[in-house]
Motif scaffolding. Structure first.
Motif, PDB file in Angstrom:
ATOM      1  N   ASP A   1      16.001  -2.452   6.577  1.00 38.40           N
ATOM      2  CA  ASP A   1      15.768  -1.339   7.502  1.00 38.40           C
ATOM      3  C   ASP A   1      14.292  -0.926   7.502  1.00 38.40           C
ATOM      4  O   ASP A   1      13.725  -0.624   8.552  1.00 38.40           O
ATOM      5  N   ALA A   2      13.674  -0.922   6.329  1.00 38.19           N
ATOM      6  CA  ALA A   2      12.272  -0.510   6.229  1.00 38.19           C
ATOM      7  C   ALA A   2      11.352  -1.473   6.970  1.00 38.19           C
ATOM      8  O   ALA A   2      10.418  -1.044   7.663  1.00 38.19           O
ATOM      9  N   THR A   3      11.596  -2.777   6.846  1.00 38.70           N
ATOM     10  CA  THR A   3      10.750  -3.734   7.554  1.00 38.70           C
ATOM     11  C   THR A   3      11.021  -3.686   9.052  1.00 38.70           C
ATOM     12  O   THR A   3      10.100  -3.830   9.853  1.00 38.70           O
ATOM     13  N   ASP A   4      12.273  -3.466   9.430  1.00 39.16           N
ATOM     14  CA  ASP A   4      12.583  -3.318  10.856  1.00 39.16           C
ATOM     15  C   ASP A   4      11.873  -2.085  11.417  1.00 39.16           C
ATOM     16  O   ASP A   4      11.323  -2.128  12.521  1.00 39.16           O
ATOM     17  N   PHE A   5      11.871  -1.018  10.646  1.00 42.78           N
ATOM     18  CA  PHE A   5      11.146   0.193  11.055  1.00 42.78           C
ATOM     19  C   PHE A   5       9.659  -0.106  11.261  1.00 42.78           C
ATOM     20  O   PHE A   5       9.059   0.303  12.254  1.00 42.78           O
ATOM     21  N   MET A   6       9.061  -0.826  10.312  1.00 41.13           N
ATOM     22  CA  MET A   6       7.636  -1.126  10.427  1.00 41.13           C
ATOM     23  C   MET A   6       7.350  -1.964  11.665  1.00 41.13           C
ATOM     24  O   MET A   6       6.378  -1.703  12.388  1.00 41.13           O
TER      25      MET A   6
ATOM     26  N   GLN B   1       0.824  -1.216   0.000  1.00 42.31           N
ATOM     27  CA  GLN B   1       0.000   0.000   0.000  1.00 42.31           C
ATOM     28  C   GLN B   1       0.854   1.261   0.000  1.00 42.31           C
ATOM     29  O   GLN B   1       0.545   2.229  -0.690  1.00 42.31           O
ATOM     30  N   GLU B   2       1.919   1.249   0.759  1.00 44.70           N
ATOM     31  CA  GLU B   2       2.726   2.453   0.903  1.00 44.70           C
ATOM     32  C   GLU B   2       3.603   2.736  -0.312  1.00 44.70           C
ATOM     33  O   GLU B   2       3.752   3.891  -0.702  1.00 44.70           O
ATOM     34  N   SER B   3       4.204   1.692  -0.896  1.00 51.16           N
ATOM     35  CA  SER B   3       5.211   1.950  -1.930  1.00 51.16           C
ATOM     36  C   SER B   3       5.137   1.029  -3.140  1.00 51.16           C
ATOM     37  O   SER B   3       5.926   1.184  -4.066  1.00 51.16           O
ATOM     38  N   LYS B   4       4.228   0.061  -3.119  1.00 48.18           N
ATOM     39  CA  LYS B   4       4.175  -0.963  -4.183  1.00 48.18           C
ATOM     40  C   LYS B   4       5.532  -1.645  -4.338  1.00 48.18           C
ATOM     41  O   LYS B   4       5.927  -2.029  -5.429  1.00 48.18           O
ATOM     42  N   PHE B   5       6.267  -1.762  -3.210  1.00 48.44           N
ATOM     43  CA  PHE B   5       7.568  -2.435  -3.174  1.00 48.44           C
ATOM     44  C   PHE B   5       8.638  -1.703  -3.992  1.00 48.44           C
ATOM     45  O   PHE B   5       9.604  -2.308  -4.432  1.00 48.44           O
ATOM     46  N   ILE B   6       8.493  -0.396  -4.164  1.00 46.22           N
ATOM     47  CA  ILE B   6       9.497   0.410  -4.865  1.00 46.22           C
ATOM     48  C   ILE B   6      10.323   1.135  -3.800  1.00 46.22           C
ATOM     49  O   ILE B   6       9.799   1.957  -3.048  1.00 46.22           O
TER      50      ILE B   6
ATOM     51  N   TYR C   1      10.401   2.154   0.963  1.00 45.49           N
ATOM     52  CA  TYR C   1       9.444   1.054   1.055  1.00 45.49           C
ATOM     53  C   TYR C   1       8.337   1.327   2.070  1.00 45.49           C
ATOM     54  O   TYR C   1       7.177   1.049   1.828  1.00 45.49           O
ATOM     55  N   SER C   2       8.714   1.870   3.218  1.00 42.47           N
ATOM     56  CA  SER C   2       7.750   2.078   4.298  1.00 42.47           C
ATOM     57  C   SER C   2       7.095   3.451   4.261  1.00 42.47           C
ATOM     58  O   SER C   2       6.179   3.711   5.031  1.00 42.47           O
ATOM     59  N   GLN C   3       7.591   4.337   3.399  1.00 45.17           N
ATOM     60  CA  GLN C   3       7.110   5.721   3.319  1.00 45.17           C
ATOM     61  C   GLN C   3       7.178   6.424   4.678  1.00 45.17           C
ATOM     62  O   GLN C   3       6.295   7.195   5.054  1.00 45.17           O
TER      63      GLN C   3
ATOM     64  N   ASP D   1      15.480   3.278   1.969  1.00 42.27           N
ATOM     65  CA  ASP D   1      15.436   2.565   0.695  1.00 42.27           C
ATOM     66  C   ASP D   1      16.084   1.182   0.793  1.00 42.27           C
ATOM     67  O   ASP D   1      16.350   0.539  -0.211  1.00 42.27           O
ATOM     68  N   ASP D   2      16.316   0.718   2.005  1.00 41.94           N
ATOM     69  CA  ASP D   2      16.838  -0.623   2.263  1.00 41.94           C
ATOM     70  C   ASP D   2      15.691  -1.451   2.848  1.00 41.94           C
ATOM     71  O   ASP D   2      15.146  -1.100   3.901  1.00 41.94           O
ATOM     72  N   ILE D   3      15.328  -2.542   2.200  1.00 42.02           N
ATOM     73  CA  ILE D   3      14.156  -3.323   2.621  1.00 42.02           C
ATOM     74  C   ILE D   3      14.318  -3.857   4.039  1.00 42.02           C
ATOM     75  O   ILE D   3      13.360  -3.902   4.802  1.00 42.02           O
TER      76      ILE D   3
END
Length: 195
Positions: free
Chosen positions: A123-128, A66-71, A96-98, A119-121
């Motif tokens: 880090d973005a998933t850890d953030f989420m 939803q946030e980035s379409k995996f971009i 990724y996480s916007q 922009d590192d998947i």
């Protein structure tokens, strides 16, 4: 060849290898198994966040969709004055996480580290995972409640508590779509894990 030219050629070669990464979206965003096969490092990042924070992989995948379409390097569009003069972006969201600048800095201070990148998947998933865990602590929204976790993610935890989302029919609809996508991803992942 002179030493200078060899060093220059080596720098050009190394620079082309590092690049800014592959920020394009996976081919089939409606198939979690396809995403996991095409980008196994994405799936490992989701699993690492799940182990660390207890946030379900399908929930995070649906929210990243939803946030980035995996971009990985996506940003909100520019806003324009008089329809033609660019005056900046709608927000500071990135990746990724916007994640917004201020929230990302909070995450970095709280354990993400100063080198974490939006922009590192990984880090973005850890953030989420970090953000959603804080949502549980501050709002009481269960970690498995994808719909309300997304509402708190979009409007912020304080906005969620104030109920700012209640007057946003479009956001309520999107939160339900995120929830449905998480259910779909979950069913798909259960199936492909047996393959």
């Amino acid at each position: 060849m002179s030493r200078y030219l060899r060093a220059l050629a080596l720098l050009v070669f190394l620079g082309s290898c590092g690049g800014s990464g592959n920020f394009s979206a996976p081919r089939n965003l409606d198939d979690a198994c396809s995403i996991a096969r095409e980008r196994p490092h994405y799936f490992r990042a989701f699993q690492a966040a799940e182990r660390k924070y207890g946030v379900p992989v399908p929930t995070m995948m649906a929210m990243v969709y939803q946030e980035s379409k995996f971009i990985g390097d996506i940003r909100p569009p520019h806003t324009y004055a008089l329809g033609v003069i660019p005056i900046g972006r709608q927000s500071s969201a990135l990746g990724y996480s916007q994640a917004l600048d201020g929230t990302w800095r909070e995450y970095q201070r709280d354990g993400g580290g100063s080198r974490a990148r939006r922009d590192d998947i990984r880090d973005a998933t850890d953030f989420m995972g970090w953000y959603m865990t804080k949502t549980v602590e501050q709002t009481g929204v269960p970690i498995y409640d994808t719909r309300n976790q997304y509402l708190a993610y979009h409007d912020g935890r304080q906005g969620y508590l104030r109920g700012t989302w209640r007057s946003k029919g479009w956001l309520i609809r999107i939160a339900s779509e995120v929830d449905s996508r998480a259910v779909m991803y979950d069913a798909q992942l259960r199936g492909c894990r047996r393959r």
